[in-house]
Enzyme design. Structure first.
Site: not given
Length: 470
Positions: A344, A397, A281
């Protein structure tokens, strides 16, 4: 943009706006659009982007690129259009509450882009210090050009004139966090972090972030040339940088744009020089660039051909290289296993609202569980692709524990041949408050609160280092 979409809910203004002087929307210093004819095009790009986010529920970056592409705007005007839209999104609750005080009657359903025109104009008048005559007259012109909105041109003129005269004081009395943040998200954060910290995180998430850069080498040198500071983590931070392409070092590939928190997960891999590293990713590519700059043999995988193309362009500018593969990470195969893997993962991105305020309007509570299920599958796939003795760094995130700590706990329960490796970096790079009890990384937007205004904040990130037994 289509202007006849039926909107949900009554057209009346928000009632009973909550008053609290704890958080006041702050004015930004705006660079006005060029005076010669481009002012209307600039505002139209901003309003079209707002309509696409708020009514059509489309991601801001995608729609802004689309609506601005054919308008032939100067870079300064394009930047101003973006500033209008993002400022309106960050302060939508408070701005709407102020606007509602000047609209006596409920509005009908089919009003074109009236709400977005008013919202964009209010952001200019109350937060961007745009001269009233420009903001008001251009908003009226936008109404005249809108099929369903033109009948409200006189209303817009009257409302905005009153807003420019008395709206500032009303805005400053409102609690923008409570009015703008969805209740489900604030409730989640209060449960996870406590009510006081949740509010600090939310406040920090509504402040426009500074520009962070990752440099290939000589951070002190480039900080001096750019006019930035060097953060303890090693990233550069610029308060008012202007156009990225015009900054010193851009053309020679000395650095790339990357939030300081996003630059930390790669550091958890340690020395990767000469290692085969899989970046799953991978787009937009900041971590790929870090790995390549550190001497790794990088394979960057992403399912979006367009995003990988931009990643390759950036690597070319930086003088770096990686093997790029267009593939869904879940179905990616390799003849050999990798020494290290960085995953990620796609997530709700609730840690990046400061950079992507459209998340406030696009994400739903059910997205957390759906993305957590995807992350679980991606982790299992990454485990198979890793050599025995290798390291897998998982990061998101998101500020939601289901996508972070709980995700890793569940992975370790499924894969008994993996173990956590607590952060081994020095405390100057990753302070103890940024480390979980298990030794993972957890940053929140309210970090770096001791820096000067305009330089504060950090994206919310979670990362864990997982080692496969030999």
């Amino acid at each position: 943009m289509p202007n006849n979409i039926k909107r949900n809910g009554p057209r009346s203004a928000p009632a009973g706006a909550r008053l609290k002087r704890d958080h006041k929307p702050k004015a930004a210093v705006a660079k006005p659009a060029s005076p010669a004819g481009d002012g209307l095009k600039t505002r139209d790009v901003a309003v079209s982007a707002l309509f696409s986010v708020l009514i059509e529920h489309r991601p801001f970056d995608d729609v802004f690129a689309t609506v601005s592409a054919g308008r032939d705007l100067a870079p300064r005007d394009r930047a101003f259009a973006r500033l209008i839209a993002t400022t309106a999104l960050r302060n939508r609750g408070a701005l709407q509450a102020v606007l509602s005080t000047y609209i006596a009657k409920p509005l009908p359903e089919h009003i074109g882009r009236l709400d977005e025109i008013l919202l964009a104009a209010a952001a200019q008048l109350l937060l961007l210090q745009t001269p009233p005559h420009a903001a008001i007259s251009l908003a009226v012109d936008q109404c005249h050009a809108d099929t369903n909105g033109k009948r409200f041109a006189n209303l817009v003129n009257a409302v905005l004139r009153r807003l420019s005269e008395t709206g500032q004081g009303r805005l400053e009395s409102l609690d923008n966090v409570a009015l703008t943040f969805p209740d489900w998200l604030l409730s989640r954060w209060s449960k996870t972090y406590g009510a006081a910290e949740a509010r600090q995180i939310a406040r920090a998430s509504l402040v426009e972030p500074a520009l962070d850069l990752t440099v290939k080498s000589d951070p002190e040198l480039w900080a001096e040339r750019i006019g930035a500071i060097v953060l303890p983590t090693g990233s550069l931070r610029c308060a008012q940088a202007g156009r990225v392409e015009e900054l010193p070092g851009y053309s020679v590939g000395a650095w790339w744009v990357q939030d300081a928190a996003a630059a930390l997960p790669v550091k958890l891999l340690g020395d990767v020089a000469g290692l085969s590293v899989l970046d799953l990713c991978a787009a937009p590519g900041g971590k790929t660039a870090q790995l390549a700059a550190a001497g790794a043999e990088v394979t960057a995988v992403d399912k979006s051909a367009g995003r990988l193309s931009r990643l390759r362009d950036n690597l070319t500018r930086l003088g770096l290289s990686a093997n790029t593969v267009v593939s869904d990470a879940l179905t990616f195969t390799s003849e050999t296993q990798f020494d290290a893997i960085l995953l990620d993962s796609p997530c709700t991105s609730t840690g990046t609202i400061r950079r992507h305020p459209d998340i406030l309007y696009l994400k739903r509570p059910e997205d957390v569980a759906a993305l957590a299920a995807l992350q679980s599958k991606l982790l299992d796939r990454a485990a198979d692709l890793l050599k025995p003795g290798g390291t897998l760094v998982y990061c998101t995130c998101s500020l939601e524990p289901e996508e972070g700590e709980a995700q890793v706990d569940a992975f370790l329960a499924r894969h008994t041949n993996f173990a956590r490796r607590p952060i081994m970096l020095d405390e100057a790079t990753i302070p103890m408050p940024w480390r979980t009890r298990d030794g993972d990384l957890r940053t929140v937007p309210s970090h770096f609160a001791d820096l000067p205004e305009g330089l504060r904040g950090l994206d919310g990130f979670y990362a864990a280092s997982l080692v496969k037994s030999s």
